[in-house]
Design an enzyme around this catalytic site. Structure first.
Site, mmCIF file in Angstrom:
data_model
loop_
_atom_site.group_PDB
_atom_site.id
_atom_site.type_symbol
_atom_site.label_atom_id
_atom_site.label_comp_id
_atom_site.label_asym_id
_atom_site.label_seq_id
_atom_site.Cartn_x
_atom_site.Cartn_y
_atom_site.Cartn_z
ATOM 1 N N HIS A 1 0.902 -1.204 -0.114
ATOM 2 C CA HIS A 1 0.065 -0.012 0.087
ATOM 3 C C HIS A 1 0.819 1.511 0.022
ATOM 4 C CE1 HIS A 1 0.575 -0.521 4.338
ATOM 5 N NE2 HIS A 1 0.740 0.625 4.566
ATOM 6 N N ALA A 2 0.331 2.328 -0.214
ATOM 7 C CA ALA A 2 0.742 3.612 -0.032
ATOM 8 C C ALA A 2 0.086 4.557 0.825
ATOM 9 C CB ALA A 2 0.933 4.228 -1.450
#
Length: 133
Positions: free
Chosen positions: A50-51
């Site tokens: 994820h970011a």
């Protein structure tokens, strides 16, 4: 240009052992609003994927090791976290993956914001679209 910055945490101590002090807006370059740690990761398991839109983090491998892969949509870098005296500063809008956890790995993470699911970008395709805007 690197996707991350190392932060050195000078160990303090004497013949009894060592201590590392982590302080918001001093050794950690932001106000710490959330702290968590990852441990007991099973062999062969990878995490992250994820970011964050706005959140910054500093990751420290307190014990053991793991490999962090960072990607800004144009560049990808891998780095080993394996020292309690080095922190990895990860800015916003960087995709992160964690791999190859040692069985004794304890990964401590300090975050600039409280948990907010809406700050997460969990789809790599969506991440690539956002960084391309």
């Amino acid at each position: 240009m690197s996707l991350f910055h190392w932060i050195d945490f000078p160990p303090l101590g004497d013949e009894r052992g060592s201590l590392v002090a982590l302080e918001a807006n001093k050794t950690i370059p932001f106000e710490i609003k959330r702290v968590y740690y990852i441990f007991g990761t099973k062999e062969g398991v990878s995490r992250g994927f994820h970011a964050h839109s706005d959140l910054k983090q500093v990751a420290v491998c307190v014990t053991g090791s793991c490999r962090m892969v960072l990607n800004n949509g144009k560049q990808k870098e891998a780095v080993w976290l394996d020292s309690p005296t080095k922190g990895l500063l990860i800015e916003e809008m960087v995709w992160r993956e964690m791999h190859e956890f040692s069985l004794d790995c304890v990964l401590l993470v300090m975050a600039s914001e409280y948990y907010d699911e809406s700050d997460y970008i969990r789809s790599y395709d969506e991440f690539i679209q956002k960084v391309g805007e």
